[in-house]
Design a protein around this motif. Structure first.
Motif, PDB file in Angstrom:
ATOM      1  N   PRO A  55      11.947  -4.078   9.213  1.00 16.55           N
ATOM      2  CA  PRO A  55      10.975  -3.004   9.443  1.00 16.55           C
ATOM      3  C   PRO A  55      10.590  -2.331   8.129  1.00 16.55           C
ATOM      4  O   PRO A  55      11.363  -2.319   7.171  1.00 16.55           O
ATOM      5  N   PRO A  56       9.388  -1.768   8.050  1.00 20.79           N
ATOM      6  CA  PRO A  56       8.964  -1.097   6.818  1.00 20.79           C
ATOM      7  C   PRO A  56       9.909   0.023   6.407  1.00 20.79           C
ATOM      8  O   PRO A  56      10.055   0.308   5.217  1.00 20.79           O
ATOM      9  N   GLU A  57      10.584   0.637   7.399  1.00 21.41           N
ATOM     10  CA  GLU A  57      11.524   1.711   7.056  1.00 21.41           C
ATOM     11  C   GLU A  57      12.683   1.172   6.225  1.00 21.41           C
ATOM     12  O   GLU A  57      13.243   1.901   5.398  1.00 21.41           O
ATOM     13  N   VAL A  58      13.037  -0.069   6.447  1.00 20.66           N
ATOM     14  CA  VAL A  58      14.105  -0.688   5.665  1.00 20.66           C
ATOM     15  C   VAL A  58      13.579  -1.131   4.303  1.00 20.66           C
ATOM     16  O   VAL A  58      14.199  -0.886   3.267  1.00 20.66           O
ATOM     17  N   ARG A  59      12.425  -1.783   4.292  1.00 17.77           N
ATOM     18  CA  ARG A  59      11.861  -2.264   3.029  1.00 17.77           C
ATOM     19  C   ARG A  59      11.552  -1.125   2.076  1.00 17.77           C
ATOM     20  O   ARG A  59      11.614  -1.288   0.853  1.00 17.77           O
TER      21      ARG A  59
ATOM     22  N   ALA B   1      15.769   4.640  14.425  1.00 13.61           N
ATOM     23  CA  ALA B   1      15.088   4.075  15.588  1.00 13.61           C
ATOM     24  C   ALA B   1      14.554   2.679  15.306  1.00 13.61           C
ATOM     25  O   ALA B   1      14.508   1.836  16.184  1.00 13.61           O
ATOM     26  N   GLY B   2      14.171   2.432  14.038  1.00 14.00           N
ATOM     27  CA  GLY B   2      13.508   1.184  13.711  1.00 14.00           C
ATOM     28  C   GLY B   2      14.419   0.046  13.338  1.00 14.00           C
ATOM     29  O   GLY B   2      14.029  -1.111  13.412  1.00 14.00           O
ATOM     30  N   ALA B   3      15.651   0.323  12.933  1.00  4.66           N
ATOM     31  CA  ALA B   3      16.518  -0.747  12.455  1.00  4.66           C
ATOM     32  C   ALA B   3      16.839  -1.748  13.539  1.00  4.66           C
ATOM     33  O   ALA B   3      17.057  -2.921  13.260  1.00  4.66           O
ATOM     34  N   GLY B   4      16.832  -1.327  14.769  1.00 10.65           N
ATOM     35  CA  GLY B   4      17.123  -2.258  15.843  1.00 10.65           C
ATOM     36  C   GLY B   4      16.125  -3.390  15.932  1.00 10.65           C
ATOM     37  O   GLY B   4      16.433  -4.469  16.433  1.00 10.65           O
TER      38      GLY B   4
ATOM     39  N   THR C 240       0.816  -1.247   0.000  1.00  7.36           N
ATOM     40  CA  THR C 240       0.000   0.000   0.000  1.00  7.36           C
ATOM     41  C   THR C 240       0.837   1.279   0.000  1.00  7.36           C
ATOM     42  O   THR C 240       2.028   1.232  -0.053  1.00  7.36           O
ATOM     43  N   THR C 241       0.282   2.012   0.221  1.00  2.45           N
ATOM     44  CA  THR C 241       1.167   3.191   0.186  1.00  2.45           C
ATOM     45  C   THR C 241       1.971   3.268   1.458  1.00  2.45           C
ATOM     46  O   THR C 241       1.411   3.379   2.540  1.00  2.45           O
ATOM     47  N   GLY C 242       3.317   3.305   1.327  1.00  8.43           N
ATOM     48  CA  GLY C 242       4.196   3.345   2.484  1.00  8.43           C
ATOM     49  C   GLY C 242       4.481   4.761   2.896  1.00  8.43           C
ATOM     50  O   GLY C 242       3.985   5.724   2.308  1.00  8.43           O
ATOM     51  N   PRO C 243       5.314   4.924   3.893  1.00  7.00           N
ATOM     52  CA  PRO C 243       5.691   6.253   4.340  1.00  7.00           C
ATOM     53  C   PRO C 243       6.515   6.956   3.283  1.00  7.00           C
ATOM     54  O   PRO C 243       7.104   6.323   2.412  1.00  7.00           O
ATOM     55  N   THR C 244       6.547   8.262   3.349  1.00  7.26           N
ATOM     56  CA  THR C 244       7.402   8.982   2.425  1.00  7.26           C
ATOM     57  C   THR C 244       8.848   8.637   2.712  1.00  7.26           C
ATOM     58  O   THR C 244       9.194   8.169   3.786  1.00  7.26           O
TER      59      THR C 244
ATOM     60  N   ALA D 275       5.481  -5.364  15.881  1.00  4.64           N
ATOM     61  CA  ALA D 275       6.480  -6.401  16.090  1.00  4.64           C
ATOM     62  C   ALA D 275       6.548  -6.865  17.540  1.00  4.64           C
ATOM     63  O   ALA D 275       7.009  -7.951  17.821  1.00  4.64           O
ATOM     64  N   VAL D 276       6.097  -6.078  18.471  1.00  5.40           N
ATOM     65  CA  VAL D 276       6.140  -6.466  19.892  1.00  5.40           C
ATOM     66  C   VAL D 276       4.782  -6.207  20.514  1.00  5.40           C
ATOM     67  O   VAL D 276       4.202  -5.144  20.347  1.00  5.40           O
ATOM     68  N   GLN D 277       4.251  -7.184  21.212  1.00  3.47           N
ATOM     69  CA  GLN D 277       2.966  -7.015  21.862  1.00  3.47           C
ATOM     70  C   GLN D 277       3.091  -6.067  23.054  1.00  3.47           C
ATOM     71  O   GLN D 277       4.181  -5.869  23.588  1.00  3.47           O
ATOM     72  N   PRO D 278       1.983  -5.504  23.474  1.00  6.86           N
ATOM     73  CA  PRO D 278       2.029  -4.659  24.671  1.00  6.86           C
ATOM     74  C   PRO D 278       2.515  -5.452  25.867  1.00  6.86           C
ATOM     75  O   PRO D 278       2.291  -6.643  25.977  1.00  6.86           O
ATOM     76  N   GLY D 279       3.166  -4.778  26.781  1.00  7.61           N
ATOM     77  CA  GLY D 279       3.683  -5.446  27.953  1.00  7.61           C
ATOM     78  C   GLY D 279       5.132  -5.841  27.766  1.00  7.61           C
ATOM     79  O   GLY D 279       5.733  -5.651  26.719  1.00  7.61           O
ATOM     80  N   ASN D 280       5.685  -6.410  28.819  1.00  9.23           N
ATOM     81  CA  ASN D 280       7.089  -6.798  28.802  1.00  9.23           C
ATOM     82  C   ASN D 280       7.193  -8.299  28.548  1.00  9.23           C
ATOM     83  O   ASN D 280       6.766  -9.097  29.379  1.00  9.23           O
ATOM     84  N   PRO D 281       7.761  -8.714  27.396  1.00 10.12           N
ATOM     85  CA  PRO D 281       7.840 -10.150  27.100  1.00 10.12           C
ATOM     86  C   PRO D 281       8.830 -10.904  27.973  1.00 10.12           C
ATOM     87  O   PRO D 281       8.781 -12.123  28.054  1.00 10.12           O
ATOM     88  N   THR D 282       9.734 -10.177  28.637  1.00  4.85           N
ATOM     89  CA  THR D 282      10.730 -10.831  29.502  1.00  4.85           C
ATOM     90  C   THR D 282      10.768 -10.140  30.858  1.00  4.85           C
ATOM     91  O   THR D 282      11.689  -9.392  31.173  1.00  4.85           O
ATOM     92  N   PRO D 283       9.761 -10.403  31.689  1.00  9.81           N
ATOM     93  CA  PRO D 283       9.684  -9.702  32.977  1.00  9.81           C
ATOM     94  C   PRO D 283      10.721 -10.212  33.971  1.00  9.81           C
ATOM     95  O   PRO D 283      11.220 -11.325  33.882  1.00  9.81           O
ATOM     96  N   GLY D 284      11.042  -9.367  34.930  1.00 11.90           N
ATOM     97  CA  GLY D 284      11.888  -9.757  36.061  1.00 11.90           C
ATOM     98  C   GLY D 284      13.240 -10.284  35.641  1.00 11.90           C
ATOM     99  O   GLY D 284      13.962  -9.665  34.859  1.00 11.90           O
ATOM    100  N   VAL D 285      13.597 -11.468  36.162  1.00 12.30           N
ATOM    101  CA  VAL D 285      14.926 -12.031  35.918  1.00 12.30           C
ATOM    102  C   VAL D 285      15.113 -12.455  34.470  1.00 12.30           C
ATOM    103  O   VAL D 285      16.223 -12.815  34.065  1.00 12.30           O
TER     104      VAL D 285
END
Length: 468
Positions: free
Chosen positions: A326-330, A23-26, A9-13, A54-64
């Motif tokens: 990331p779409p910024e790369v594509r 910021a997104g390449a990581g 679709t139409t991507g970002p400019t 790419a990442v759901q809300p919340g922390n996927p690796t909590p605590g230890v």
């Protein structure tokens, strides 16, 4: 765990994309389960869709579970920690290394230095004792793990030119481990183009009785030690043979022979099946194949054309590795090579942060030898167009319908590389198929369940046992 099965679709400019790339390449780097049988059932709706972030809300690796604040480093550290269940790491060694890295300040340099030093120490004799063969063996296996940890980030370190040497250190540790196995794996070079495929054929014992055999396929940046963690002991305990190999874009073929990935992975797997079929201890009707990480794309591709395979497992399922970027790369890739490389060299590269630059070097090196050689010199590659199209060529959407053998598709909570793609692959399959999602409740979240490889192997090999 959640699961489902069916009858076998139409991507970002450009300016916006450029602004977001640093910021997104990581995200490129930080890029279900009961035994279900084949009775008809409706597959569950996964918790993520192809268009989900790419990442759901919340922390996927909590605590230890959070070893490092940076998710890319944390993911790799968790992989090392998870290997301890198979003897491919030691919890205390990994956590001590983590503390040392955090104390020094997390960076590619501190990470590489710490894990390389740990590998070097383990390849030396232990202090105040004489190591027997088993001690030497498993110290070498752990060293292979730690060298692999260092290798992953070496292109962002102060010595990117040491990449090949670091790979060879890890390979030497792996070979030492294999030599001391009982029985040691059969080693060979299977013909493939101008660069034969090194293989390690593990057997439960030296009996020549015909056995089921699994071909273990690595991803885009894994090493042989990962195939130990994700399959060899599990196969041997069940009386199976297990074949580990380096394909194009992997291990020796990439770092030494300088051979990049191919989109026609059946041309890699078919010579392996030929080699196995000549052995008296292989049941040729029960040769299965698994694919870890990006091999969740490679293995279905091979299965679409190599009909001698009896079953296949995609861990996770993947239709297009290009969508992991990331779409910024594509967005950089244009129909014209000249326009693409102008954007890359004039607009993107000058704006990349050091961490984003290291990310791009790492992700593109298995697809471009010029990119790899430039990275080893501390330089950024100038041809974005060619490796980007090489990644795009791995899309298997058009061939999935050719697969005839049973397929298990794995998915994971917080799948950060291929969100939504496992379910898409499952839906496209017309052969007998099962879908299994490994979950956060089991500690099996994230790409390839880095904290739960034993559970991962239980799911895979229970399915293989039942299927074959």
């Amino acid at each position: 765990m959640t699961y489902g099965s069916t009858d076998r679709t139409t991507g970002p400019t450009r300016r916006t994309a450029l602004a977001g790339l640093a910021a997104g390449a990581g995200a490129v780097l930080t890029a279900g389960c009961t035994r279900s049988g084949t009775s008809p059932a409706n597959a569950p709706t996964p918790s993520r869709s192809a268009s989900a972030p790419a990442v759901q809300p919340g922390n996927p690796t909590p605590g230890v579970m959070t070893l490092f604040k940076d998710p890319a480093f944390n993911f790799n550290g968790l992989l090392a920690l998870g290997g301890s269940g198979a003897g491919a790491a030691e919890v205390g060694e990994v956590l001590t290394a983590v503390n040392a890295i955090n104390k020094a300040g997390l960076s590619p340099q501190s990470y590489v230095e710490t894990f390389r030093k740990l590998g070097d120490q383990l390849m030396e004799a232990p202090q105040d004792s004489k190591a027997d063969d088993q001690t030497t063996r498993f110290r070498a296996l752990r060293a292979a793990q730690y060298y692999a940890q260092a290798l992953f980030f070496v292109l962002g370190s102060d010595d990117p030119g040491g990449e090949e040497q670091l790979y060879k250190a890890g390979r030497g540790a792996w070979d030492t481990f294999c030599r001391l196995c009982d029985p040691p794996p059969v080693t060979a070079n299977v013909p493939y183009g101008n660069s034969p495929l090194p293989v390690w054929f593990f057997r439960p014992d030296e009996d020549t009785a015909r056995r089921p055999t699994v071909i273990l396929t690595n991803g885009s940046d894994g090493q042989n030690v990962d195939m130990w963690t994700y399959g060899v002991p599990a196969a041997l305990r069940r009386g199976w043979n297990a074949l580990v190999y380096d394909g194009p874009g992997q291990g020796q073929l990439l770092f030494v022979d300088q051979v990049t990935f191919t989109p026609t992975w059946e041309k890699v797997v078919s010579p392996l099946v030929d080699w196995l079929s000549e052995r008296p201890d292989v049941d040729t009707g029960k040769i299965a194949i698994t694919g870890l990480s990006m091999a969740g794309d490679l293995v279905p591709r091979a299965a679409a054309f190599e009909n001698r395979l009896a079953a296949a497992v995609a861990m996770p399922g993947c239709l297009s590795p290009w969508l992991a970027f990331p779409p910024e790369v594509r967005e950089i890739l244009q129909p014209s090579k000249e326009e693409t490389n102008d954007i890359w060299n004039k607009e993107v590269v000058p704006q990349l942060s050091p961490s984003a630059a290291a990310t791009m070097k790492k992700r593109f090196e298995p697809f471009s030898i010029p990119a790899m050689l430039a990275a080893r010199q501390g330089k950024m590659f100038t041809d974005f167009y060619s490796p980007a199209n090489a990644v795009k060529a791995l899309d298997i959407s058009g061939v999935v319908s050719r697969i005839k053998m049973p397929v298990l598709v794995l998915d994971y909570d917080y799948e950060q590389f291929y969100p939504g793609q496992p379910r898409e692959l499952f839906d496209k399959l017309t052969s007998p198929k099962d879908y299994v999602k490994l979950t956060t409740a089991e500690g099996a979240q994230l790409h390839c369940s880095p904290m739960a490889p034993q559970l991962h192997c239980e799911v895979v090999f229970d399915w293989l046992q039942e299927t074959l």
